[in-house]
Enzyme design. Structure first.
Site, PDB file in Angstrom:
ATOM      1  N   ASP A  75      43.813  41.859  40.448  1.00  0.00           N
ATOM      2  CA  ASP A  75      42.722  42.617  39.837  1.00  0.00           C
ATOM      3  C   ASP A  75      41.734  43.115  40.890  1.00  0.00           C
ATOM      4  OD1 ASP A  75      41.771  40.044  40.415  1.00  0.00           O
ATOM      5  OD2 ASP A  75      41.745  39.450  38.322  1.00  0.00           O
ATOM      6  N   ASP A 144      37.761  29.905  30.619  1.00  0.00           N
ATOM      7  CA  ASP A 144      38.121  30.316  29.254  1.00  0.00           C
ATOM      8  C   ASP A 144      39.637  30.565  29.126  1.00  0.00           C
ATOM      9  OD1 ASP A 144      38.424  32.612  30.735  1.00  0.00           O
ATOM     10  OD2 ASP A 144      36.965  33.807  29.610  1.00  0.00           O
ATOM     11  N   HIS A 146      41.482  32.454  31.056  1.00  0.00           N
ATOM     12  CA  HIS A 146      42.002  33.776  31.450  1.00  0.00           C
ATOM     13  C   HIS A 146      42.922  33.667  32.675  1.00  0.00           C
ATOM     14  CE1 HIS A 146      38.087  34.512  33.993  1.00  0.00           C
ATOM     15  NE2 HIS A 146      39.024  34.026  34.769  1.00  0.00           N
ATOM     16  N   GLU A 151      40.872  38.219  29.400  1.00  0.00           N
ATOM     17  CA  GLU A 151      39.943  37.335  28.718  1.00  0.00           C
ATOM     18  C   GLU A 151      40.500  36.940  27.347  1.00  0.00           C
ATOM     19  OE1 GLU A 151      37.768  36.337  30.629  1.00  0.00           O
ATOM     20  OE2 GLU A 151      36.356  37.818  31.379  1.00  0.00           O
TER      21      GLU A 151
HETATM   22  P1  PGA Z   1      38.149  30.393  40.513  1.00  0.00           P
HETATM   23  O1  PGA Z   1      38.529  31.555  39.514  1.00  0.00           O
HETATM   24  O2  PGA Z   1      39.362  30.099  41.329  1.00  0.00           O
HETATM   25  O3  PGA Z   1      37.031  30.958  41.311  1.00  0.00           O
HETATM   26  O4  PGA Z   1      37.734  29.213  39.681  1.00  0.00           O
HETATM   27  C1  PGA Z   1      39.678  31.480  38.753  1.00  0.00           C
HETATM   28  C2  PGA Z   1      39.669  32.582  37.728  1.00  0.00           C
HETATM   29  O5  PGA Z   1      38.600  32.929  37.218  1.00  0.00           O
HETATM   30  O6  PGA Z   1      40.756  33.099  37.426  1.00  0.00           O
END
Ligand code: PGA
Length: 263
Positions: A75, A144, A146, A151
């Protein structure tokens, strides 16, 4: 779904880097590697940072080369130029690409400043397909549930497209934007759940107690677009690589089952 539980972030990062190096090195021994590069999907975020450090160290030690690897990032924020310190383009170069032997033309990151974002998304998806799909998709997981910026309630068959970030995600990511959620872009280009699911192998990292709830829904919950990561239950070759604190919300029986399989 295989669940590999390690003691802490250091251990999962070593495990992931070794796994990626083995996948690339074994692929390079195959005949088809002459016609087609290894295609690696990559995430940003805090969790993979140590994996990238390990990969850089292995590269410097001569244990892995990225000459025959094409990467696709999951992304990119919409509206940030490449040189913005919080763009994923910047993150990837700073933490990985500038330190390994990948060819610049083999790096793919969605362009969040493309004049036509829909066309950019379609072209990204088509380019993945034209290279024969993704061999290994490395990813993290949001609190959450995702995967990439898919999301809650994103379609489980979604493809690369524009996503609107939830307030929760903007709050979580505000730590990189001076603690101010309003500074976090509201939109991103993200590969879809369907795009990730098409990978031949998926390796998802989860570390720390903040991921415990998401992990429990991913591994034990019903498959639902409310927890998009739960689709991993359907994948023939998905590995969840997590540390002990991330397992806090698993049932004892699930924890024991997966632990015993890896012993
Ligand atoms: P993080 O993010 O590794 O910074 O916890 C993971 C994500 O949001 O997919």
């Amino acid at each position: 779904m295989r669940v590999v539980i390690q003691e802490n972030l250091q251990a999962i990062s070593r495990w992931a880097a070794n796994h990626i190096a083995n996948a690339i090195n074994s692929y390079n021994l195959e005949l088809r590697s002459k016609d087609r590069p290894f295609v690696l999907g990559l995430p940003t975020g805090s969790t993979p940072l140590l994996v990238y450090k390990n990969l850089v160290a292995m590269h410097k030690a001569g244990q892995i080369s990225f000459r025959n690897v094409v990467t696709f990032n999951m992304d990119e924020y919409v509206g940030l130029p490449q040189n913005h310190p919080q763009s994923y383009w910047h993150y990837m170069h700073e933490n990985l690409f500038d330190h390994i032997d990948i060819l610049p033309q083999n790096i793919n990151i969605p362009n969040g400043l493309a004049p036509n974002l829909d066309l950019e998304c379609q072209a990204y998806e088509s380019k993945i397909a034209s290279l024969g799909g993704i061999d290994l998709f490395l990813g993290g997981i949001g609190v959450d549930g995702h995967l990439a910026f898919n999301e809650p309630f994103t379609s489980l068959v979604s493809r690369t497209g524009l996503r609107t970030l939830t307030p929760d995600t903007r709050l979580a990511n505000s730590r990189f934007f001076g603690g101010d959620p309003t500074q976090v872009p509201t939109q991103a280009i993200s590969v879809g759940i369907g795009t990730i699911f098409d990978a031949r192998q998926i390796l998802i990292l989860a570390s720390g107690p903040s991921k415990a709830r998401a992990l429990a829904h991913t591994i034990q919950g019903p498959i639902s677009h409310q927890w998009t990561s739960s689709i991993l239950q359907m994948h023939p070759n998905a590995i969840i690589l997590c540390d002990e604190p991330a397992c806090d919300d698993l049932t004892v029986s699930a924890y024991r089952y997966f632990k015993s399989l890896e012993q």
